[in-house]
Write a protein that holds these residues in place. Sequence first.
Motif, PDB file in Angstrom:
ATOM      1  N   PRO A 302       0.805  -1.227   0.000  1.00  0.00           N
ATOM      2  CA  PRO A 302       0.000   0.000   0.000  1.00  0.00           C
ATOM      3  C   PRO A 302       0.836   1.273   0.000  1.00  0.00           C
ATOM      4  O   PRO A 302       0.483   2.252  -0.667  1.00  0.00           O
ATOM      5  CB  PRO A 302      -0.827  -0.137   1.281  1.00  0.00           C
ATOM      6  CG  PRO A 302      -0.946  -1.608   1.499  1.00  0.00           C
ATOM      7  CD  PRO A 302       0.336  -2.191   1.000  1.00  0.00           C
ATOM      8  N   VAL A 303       1.938   1.276   0.749  1.00  0.00           N
ATOM      9  CA  VAL A 303       2.795   2.472   0.764  1.00  0.00           C
ATOM     10  C   VAL A 303       3.397   2.712  -0.615  1.00  0.00           C
ATOM     11  O   VAL A 303       3.512   3.866  -1.065  1.00  0.00           O
ATOM     12  CB  VAL A 303       3.900   2.316   1.826  1.00  0.00           C
ATOM     13  CG1 VAL A 303       4.859   3.501   1.782  1.00  0.00           C
ATOM     14  CG2 VAL A 303       3.285   2.201   3.219  1.00  0.00           C
ATOM     15  N   ALA A 304       3.763   1.632  -1.314  1.00  0.00           N
ATOM     16  CA  ALA A 304       4.311   1.777  -2.666  1.00  0.00           C
ATOM     17  C   ALA A 304       3.267   2.334  -3.620  1.00  0.00           C
ATOM     18  O   ALA A 304       3.582   3.146  -4.504  1.00  0.00           O
ATOM     19  CB  ALA A 304       4.821   0.426  -3.169  1.00  0.00           C
ATOM     20  N   PHE A 307       2.950   6.109  -2.840  1.00  0.00           N
ATOM     21  CA  PHE A 307       4.125   6.834  -3.322  1.00  0.00           C
ATOM     22  C   PHE A 307       4.148   6.904  -4.844  1.00  0.00           C
ATOM     23  O   PHE A 307       4.485   7.942  -5.426  1.00  0.00           O
ATOM     24  CB  PHE A 307       5.400   6.152  -2.812  1.00  0.00           C
ATOM     25  CG  PHE A 307       6.668   6.818  -3.286  1.00  0.00           C
ATOM     26  CD1 PHE A 307       7.144   7.961  -2.658  1.00  0.00           C
ATOM     27  CD2 PHE A 307       7.369   6.328  -4.380  1.00  0.00           C
ATOM     28  CE1 PHE A 307       8.305   8.580  -3.096  1.00  0.00           C
ATOM     29  CE2 PHE A 307       8.525   6.937  -4.830  1.00  0.00           C
ATOM     30  CZ  PHE A 307       8.991   8.076  -4.180  1.00  0.00           C
ATOM     31  N   ALA A 308       3.785   5.796  -5.510  1.00  0.00           N
ATOM     32  CA  ALA A 308       3.807   5.782  -6.968  1.00  0.00           C
ATOM     33  C   ALA A 308       2.834   6.798  -7.540  1.00  0.00           C
ATOM     34  O   ALA A 308       3.166   7.535  -8.480  1.00  0.00           O
ATOM     35  CB  ALA A 308       3.474   4.378  -7.477  1.00  0.00           C
ATOM     36  N   ILE A 309       1.634   6.862  -7.005  1.00  0.00           N
ATOM     37  CA  ILE A 309       0.638   7.806  -7.519  1.00  0.00           C
ATOM     38  C   ILE A 309       1.087   9.239  -7.294  1.00  0.00           C
ATOM     39  O   ILE A 309       0.992  10.091  -8.189  1.00  0.00           O
ATOM     40  CB  ILE A 309      -0.729   7.547  -6.845  1.00  0.00           C
ATOM     41  CG1 ILE A 309      -1.263   6.171  -7.273  1.00  0.00           C
ATOM     42  CG2 ILE A 309      -1.732   8.639  -7.209  1.00  0.00           C
ATOM     43  CD1 ILE A 309      -2.519   5.755  -6.563  1.00  0.00           C
ATOM     44  N   LEU A 315       5.768  14.231 -11.164  1.00  0.00           N
ATOM     45  CA  LEU A 315       6.723  14.228 -12.272  1.00  0.00           C
ATOM     46  C   LEU A 315       6.078  14.545 -13.616  1.00  0.00           C
ATOM     47  O   LEU A 315       6.678  15.227 -14.447  1.00  0.00           O
ATOM     48  CB  LEU A 315       7.424  12.870 -12.349  1.00  0.00           C
ATOM     49  CG  LEU A 315       8.346  12.522 -11.186  1.00  0.00           C
ATOM     50  CD1 LEU A 315       8.867  11.102 -11.322  1.00  0.00           C
ATOM     51  CD2 LEU A 315       9.515  13.501 -11.100  1.00  0.00           C
ATOM     52  N   ALA A 316       4.865  14.058 -13.832  1.00  0.00           N
ATOM     53  CA  ALA A 316       4.287  14.193 -15.174  1.00  0.00           C
ATOM     54  C   ALA A 316       2.794  14.462 -15.168  1.00  0.00           C
ATOM     55  O   ALA A 316       2.105  14.140 -16.128  1.00  0.00           O
ATOM     56  CB  ALA A 316       4.583  12.939 -15.991  1.00  0.00           C
ATOM     57  N   LEU A 322      -1.535   8.171 -14.585  1.00  0.00           N
ATOM     58  CA  LEU A 322      -1.983   7.015 -15.358  1.00  0.00           C
ATOM     59  C   LEU A 322      -0.908   5.928 -15.447  1.00  0.00           C
ATOM     60  O   LEU A 322      -1.209   4.736 -15.445  1.00  0.00           O
ATOM     61  CB  LEU A 322      -2.377   7.454 -16.769  1.00  0.00           C
ATOM     62  CG  LEU A 322      -3.652   8.295 -16.905  1.00  0.00           C
ATOM     63  CD1 LEU A 322      -3.846   8.725 -18.345  1.00  0.00           C
ATOM     64  CD2 LEU A 322      -4.871   7.523 -16.419  1.00  0.00           C
ATOM     65  N   LEU A 323       0.355   6.366 -15.523  1.00  0.00           N
ATOM     66  CA  LEU A 323       1.446   5.410 -15.677  1.00  0.00           C
ATOM     67  C   LEU A 323       2.066   4.976 -14.346  1.00  0.00           C
ATOM     68  O   LEU A 323       2.939   4.108 -14.342  1.00  0.00           O
ATOM     69  CB  LEU A 323       2.554   6.021 -16.550  1.00  0.00           C
ATOM     70  CG  LEU A 323       2.211   6.244 -18.022  1.00  0.00           C
ATOM     71  CD1 LEU A 323       3.354   6.938 -18.729  1.00  0.00           C
ATOM     72  CD2 LEU A 323       1.890   4.921 -18.705  1.00  0.00           C
ATOM     73  N   ALA A 324       1.623   5.570 -13.254  1.00  0.00           N
ATOM     74  CA  ALA A 324       2.302   5.345 -11.968  1.00  0.00           C
ATOM     75  C   ALA A 324       2.267   3.880 -11.549  1.00  0.00           C
ATOM     76  O   ALA A 324       3.309   3.293 -11.235  1.00  0.00           O
ATOM     77  CB  ALA A 324       1.669   6.234 -10.894  1.00  0.00           C
ATOM     78  N   LEU A 325       1.088   3.288 -11.529  1.00  0.00           N
ATOM     79  CA  LEU A 325       0.983   1.915 -11.045  1.00  0.00           C
ATOM     80  C   LEU A 325       1.629   0.903 -11.996  1.00  0.00           C
ATOM     81  O   LEU A 325       2.322  -0.012 -11.528  1.00  0.00           O
ATOM     82  CB  LEU A 325      -0.483   1.573 -10.788  1.00  0.00           C
ATOM     83  CG  LEU A 325      -1.112   2.350  -9.627  1.00  0.00           C
ATOM     84  CD1 LEU A 325      -2.571   1.977  -9.467  1.00  0.00           C
ATOM     85  CD2 LEU A 325      -0.358   2.104  -8.333  1.00  0.00           C
TER      86      LEU A 325
END
Length: 352
Positions: A302-304, A307-309, A315-316, A322-325
């Motif tokens: 869940p933390v990942a 952080f990814a989102i 960054l973008a 959309l590309l984070a996960l």
Amino acid sequence: MNDKQRLWLLLVAVLIIALFLLLEPILTPFLVAGLLAYLGDPFADRLEARGMGRTVAVTLVFSALILLLITAVVLTIPLIGRQLDLLAHAIPQWLEQLQLTLIPWLQKTLELPQGSLPIAEFKTAISNNWVTAGSMLGQLWGKIAGSSLAMIAGLANLVLIPVVTFYLLRDWDTLMSHIRDLLPRSIEPTVVKLTNECDEIIGAFIRGQLLVMLALGILYSVGLGFVGLDLALILGLIAGLASIVPYMGFFVGIAAASVAAWFQFHELMPLIGVALVFAVGQLLEGMVLTPLLVGDRIGLHPVAVIFAIMAGGQLAGFSGILLALPAAAIIMVLLRHAHRSYKDSAVYTAKD
């Protein structure tokens, strides 16, 4: 791989990232179309495996996707608009109730001086901000509507998404085959193996988790509607969207719904009803929905996910979200591969 091959791969990766950052403003419709094509490809493959032609199978899947999206927009947008109006009128009333009940209790309990909690100023500021926000949205819409170029660009994106989705969905297997053929033969087996692992994780998470979020959003909205909450749809959708991170939907939803229920009813029974709705939702998510739709091979902590989102948005922008996960899943697979390689290497197994 030799050093020269590694250098070329690094240069290609850097070039792709640089192009993505430069073209980010126009990538959103293509990324949305790619996501829809990725979600629809397994269904088209199943229809094709039953003897149906690829174009016919893609047409059926594409039509189903478009029908679902149109139905969701037509059914939810008017309801959400009405509930946002209710929320805009409810917030000043909630603040007034806080001023009459909670603030005196806090001042008495904490022995605070009169006026130390300026709720009236907060109420005025929030009310003014709602009015200002509405005015700004009106002005923004006026500018957008008055700008032919902006309107044309927006309509072009809306038209572009289904067109690109159809062609990507029709040629998905061919594109994947061409990409595989372009890989250097020395690394092709490893890349295919890692890609299959990534596809398993991304597919399980995106397809499964989207279905889980949809099911929970509907469940929470309907359940809160039975409780009698005026903001049932908004609160249910928020809880469903927050369910992209395990347990977050439960905590966010029950907190927001409890506050709304208390201000609307001032009774204990609606709070118990809210708790039952989210308890049932959490049980169904843990015991039925997630095992059935997602499975246990995702491995995204869940933390990942959080952080990814956040990192993708930073960054973008929306394209990064959309590309984070998918990017997080790919990185996780690569880290697992690196971990296995390290455990098998002489660096790890060497003895003093």
